[in-house]
Design an enzyme around this catalytic site. Structure first.
Site, PDB file in Angstrom:
ATOM      1  N   LYS A  71     -52.536  17.194-133.244  1.00 17.59           N
ATOM      2  CA  LYS A  71     -52.420  15.902-133.924  1.00 17.59           C
ATOM      3  C   LYS A  71     -53.361  15.727-135.126  1.00 17.59           C
ATOM      4  O   LYS A  71     -53.035  15.022-136.067  1.00 17.59           O
ATOM      5  CB  LYS A  71     -52.662  14.755-132.929  1.00 17.59           C
ATOM      6  CG  LYS A  71     -51.482  14.511-132.010  1.00 17.59           C
ATOM      7  CD  LYS A  71     -51.773  13.335-131.092  1.00 17.59           C
ATOM      8  CE  LYS A  71     -50.537  12.944-130.313  1.00 17.59           C
ATOM      9  NZ  LYS A  71     -50.713  11.651-129.625  1.00 17.59           N
ATOM     10  N   ASN A  92     -48.579  11.867-135.221  1.00 17.74           N
ATOM     11  CA  ASN A  92     -47.707  12.294-134.121  1.00 17.74           C
ATOM     12  C   ASN A  92     -46.245  12.441-134.547  1.00 17.74           C
ATOM     13  O   ASN A  92     -45.401  12.836-133.751  1.00 17.74           O
ATOM     14  CB  ASN A  92     -47.824  11.371-132.892  1.00 17.74           C
ATOM     15  CG  ASN A  92     -47.032  10.092-133.060  1.00 17.74           C
ATOM     16  OD1 ASN A  92     -46.681   9.705-134.175  1.00 17.74           O
ATOM     17  ND2 ASN A  92     -46.736   9.434-131.961  1.00 17.74           N
ATOM     18  N   GLY A 134     -60.828   7.593-125.981  1.00 18.57           N
ATOM     19  CA  GLY A 134     -60.290   8.834-126.546  1.00 18.57           C
ATOM     20  C   GLY A 134     -59.233   8.526-127.611  1.00 18.57           C
ATOM     21  O   GLY A 134     -59.144   7.393-128.108  1.00 18.57           O
ATOM     22  N   GLY A 135     -58.434   9.528-127.950  1.00 18.01           N
ATOM     23  CA  GLY A 135     -57.437   9.383-129.014  1.00 18.01           C
ATOM     24  C   GLY A 135     -56.461   8.241-128.760  1.00 18.01           C
ATOM     25  O   GLY A 135     -56.140   7.462-129.670  1.00 18.01           O
ATOM     26  N   TYR A 230     -48.315   8.518-117.307  1.00 18.20           N
ATOM     27  CA  TYR A 230     -46.868   8.428-117.058  1.00 18.20           C
ATOM     28  C   TYR A 230     -46.306   9.434-116.058  1.00 18.20           C
ATOM     29  O   TYR A 230     -45.121   9.417-115.756  1.00 18.20           O
ATOM     30  CB  TYR A 230     -46.078   8.494-118.379  1.00 18.20           C
ATOM     31  CG  TYR A 230     -46.164   9.815-119.108  1.00 18.20           C
ATOM     32  CD1 TYR A 230     -47.027   9.959-120.186  1.00 18.20           C
ATOM     33  CD2 TYR A 230     -45.373  10.902-118.739  1.00 18.20           C
ATOM     34  CE1 TYR A 230     -47.110  11.160-120.866  1.00 18.20           C
ATOM     35  CE2 TYR A 230     -45.450  12.097-119.414  1.00 18.20           C
ATOM     36  CZ  TYR A 230     -46.327  12.223-120.475  1.00 18.20           C
ATOM     37  OH  TYR A 230     -46.412  13.405-121.142  1.00 18.20           O
ATOM     38  N   GLY A 250     -46.951   4.310-118.490  1.00 16.70           N
ATOM     39  CA  GLY A 250     -47.002   5.125-119.698  1.00 16.70           C
ATOM     40  C   GLY A 250     -45.648   5.593-120.207  1.00 16.70           C
ATOM     41  O   GLY A 250     -45.530   5.956-121.378  1.00 16.70           O
TER      42      GLY A 250
HETATM   43  P1  ATR Z   1     -56.441  10.870-124.989  1.00 12.54           P
HETATM   44  O1  ATR Z   1     -56.177  11.510-126.323  1.00 12.54           O
HETATM   45  O2  ATR Z   1     -55.259  10.880-124.053  1.00 12.54           O
HETATM   46  O3  ATR Z   1     -57.025   9.508-125.123  1.00 12.54           O
HETATM   47  P2  ATR Z   1     -59.021  12.057-124.518  1.00 12.54           P
HETATM   48  O4  ATR Z   1     -59.308  11.884-125.966  1.00 12.54           O
HETATM   49  O5  ATR Z   1     -59.358  13.345-123.867  1.00 12.54           O
HETATM   50  O6  ATR Z   1     -57.482  11.818-124.235  1.00 12.54           O
HETATM   51  O7  ATR Z   1     -59.723  10.840-123.723  1.00 12.54           O
HETATM   52  C1  ATR Z   1     -59.750  10.793-122.341  1.00 12.54           C
HETATM   53  C2  ATR Z   1     -60.435   9.487-121.903  1.00 12.54           C
HETATM   54  O8  ATR Z   1     -60.408   9.439-120.467  1.00 12.54           O
HETATM   55  C3  ATR Z   1     -61.879   9.375-122.326  1.00 12.54           C
HETATM   56  O9  ATR Z   1     -62.177   8.025-122.589  1.00 12.54           O
HETATM   57  C4  ATR Z   1     -62.629   9.863-121.061  1.00 12.54           C
HETATM   58  O10 ATR Z   1     -63.942   9.380-120.923  1.00 12.54           O
HETATM   59  P3  ATR Z   1     -65.189  10.189-121.564  1.00 12.54           P
HETATM   60  O11 ATR Z   1     -65.223   9.809-123.005  1.00 12.54           O
HETATM   61  O12 ATR Z   1     -66.374   9.719-120.811  1.00 12.54           O
HETATM   62  O13 ATR Z   1     -64.900  11.650-121.347  1.00 12.54           O
HETATM   63  C5  ATR Z   1     -61.757   9.252-119.995  1.00 12.54           C
HETATM   64  N1  ATR Z   1     -61.902   9.918-118.688  1.00 12.54           N
HETATM   65  C6  ATR Z   1     -61.458  11.138-118.333  1.00 12.54           C
HETATM   66  N2  ATR Z   1     -61.786  11.399-117.046  1.00 12.54           N
HETATM   67  C7  ATR Z   1     -62.458  10.310-116.580  1.00 12.54           C
HETATM   68  C8  ATR Z   1     -63.054   9.935-115.317  1.00 12.54           C
HETATM   69  N3  ATR Z   1     -63.004  10.759-114.270  1.00 12.54           N
HETATM   70  N4  ATR Z   1     -63.618   8.725-115.215  1.00 12.54           N
HETATM   71  C9  ATR Z   1     -63.663   7.877-116.274  1.00 12.54           C
HETATM   72  N5  ATR Z   1     -63.127   8.163-117.476  1.00 12.54           N
HETATM   73  C10 ATR Z   1     -62.532   9.356-117.631  1.00 12.54           C
END
Ligand code: ATR
Length: 281
Positions: A71, A92, A134-135, A230, A250
């Site tokens: 992306k 996207n 995240g993204g 989802y 989702g």
């Molecule tokens: P996306 O592009 O789908 O948003 P990403 O950028 O990898 O994916 O973001 C994943 C999100 O899920 C992040 O906010 C992550 O928190 P961190 O910034 O602390 O890594 C969150 N996340 C993933 N696993 C988690 C968990 N077990 N508990 C809480 N938050 C989690």
């Protein structure tokens, strides 16, 4: 579906793409509207993304979706980038107009359109709690800021990333009404009296046995819960449904962001109900 030499090709570039549901609902939409188009999942290794983008021109594709991990990487290969995608730093959807490739992001608008069209829920003036930074959270919170929600609470396991997202919303969208909630304080009752929309953008819930991050006693009143996971019904959605709250999963976001891509490629209104039926069957 009849493929001919004139069939316009669309699809998704990702790595991997085997699990993608987009071919299912995009092809159902093409077939329903009798468009001579096809949607193909295409596995593109990270080091090949430049050549794959060049292939869109060479093979005269109508356009493609771009998914993980490309992306951000595709930006430098495109001829133009839509304003929203530029702000987000992610694309996207690519549209091929006479050999000129323009990048868009449809995640944020797909999110708000799914709420409005599926449930009649408008975001303007609402107070919103977002889990994750995240993204997906960037795309969704940007759409919320543009849609003039009255307050955004951001809560992320890694607080530094929530602070960066708050800064991004202020710097790039002039949106000020953001509060970062420390992860350990996410169930603070005072906040929950205020919230009208809860959005989970984290991956928590994708696996059976994942914890419920928000106490079910905070899932009360007239709240709306949107979980962008989802692949299964998450514990969050189960708990919210049990409390009689309105919910979306989702798949809704996936279908609506795809519907907007469809409209960018074809210039036609996407048959969203047909797309939904093909996936929810
Ligand atoms: P996306 O592009 O789908 O948003 P990403 O950028 O990898 O994916 O973001 C994943 C999100 O899920 C992040 O906010 C992550 O928190 P961190 O910034 O602390 O890594 C969150 N996340 C993933 N696993 C988690 C968990 N077990 N508990 C809480 N938050 C989690």
């Amino acid at each position: 579906m009849k493929i001919t030499g004139k069939t316009r090709i669309t699809g998704v570039f990702g790595y991997p793409v085997g699990h993608s549901l987009s071919p299912l609902f995009q092809n159902a939409a093409f077939e329903y509207l009798k468009l001579d188009c096809v949607y193909i999942p295409m596995e593109v290794a990270p080091e090949e993304i430049g050549k794959a983008i060049e292939g869109i021109r060479a093979l005269n594709f109508a356009g493609v979706n771009i998914t993980i991990p490309h992306k951000r990487a595709v930006l430098k290969y495109l001829d133009g980038i839509d304003e929203e995608a530029k702000l987000l730093g992610a694309v996207n959807t690519v549209v091929n107009k006479n050999g000129k490739l323009k990048g868009y992001t449809t995640d944020g608008s797909g999110f708000t359109r799914s709420l409005k069209e599926s449930c009649g829920f408008t975001i303007r003036g609402k107070k919103v709690f977002i889990l994750g930074s995240g993204g997906s959270s960037y795309a969704i919170s940007g759409a919320l800021a543009k849609g003039k929600v009255s307050r955004i609470y951001i809560c992320n396991r890694t607080e530094k990333k929530a602070i960066l997202l708050k800064r991004h919303l202020f710097k790039n969208l002039g949106y000020k009404s953001v509060e970062v909630v420390p992860f350990g304080e996410r169930n603070d009752k005072k906040i929950w009296l205020d919230i009208q929309l809860l959005i989970n953008t984290t991956s928590v819930g994708m696996k059976k046995g994942d914890p419920l991050l928000i106490d079910s006693e905070n899932l009360a009143g007239d709240k709306f819960v949107y979980d962008i996971v989802y692949n299964r019904k998450t514990e969050l959605l189960k708990a919210a449904e049990k409390k009689g709250l309105r919910c979306l999963d989702g798949l809704s976001m996936l279908i609506y962001q795809g519907a907007i891509s469809f409209e960018l490629w074809t210039g036609k209104t996407a048959p969203v109900e047909v797309m939904k039926r093909s996936v929810y069957l």
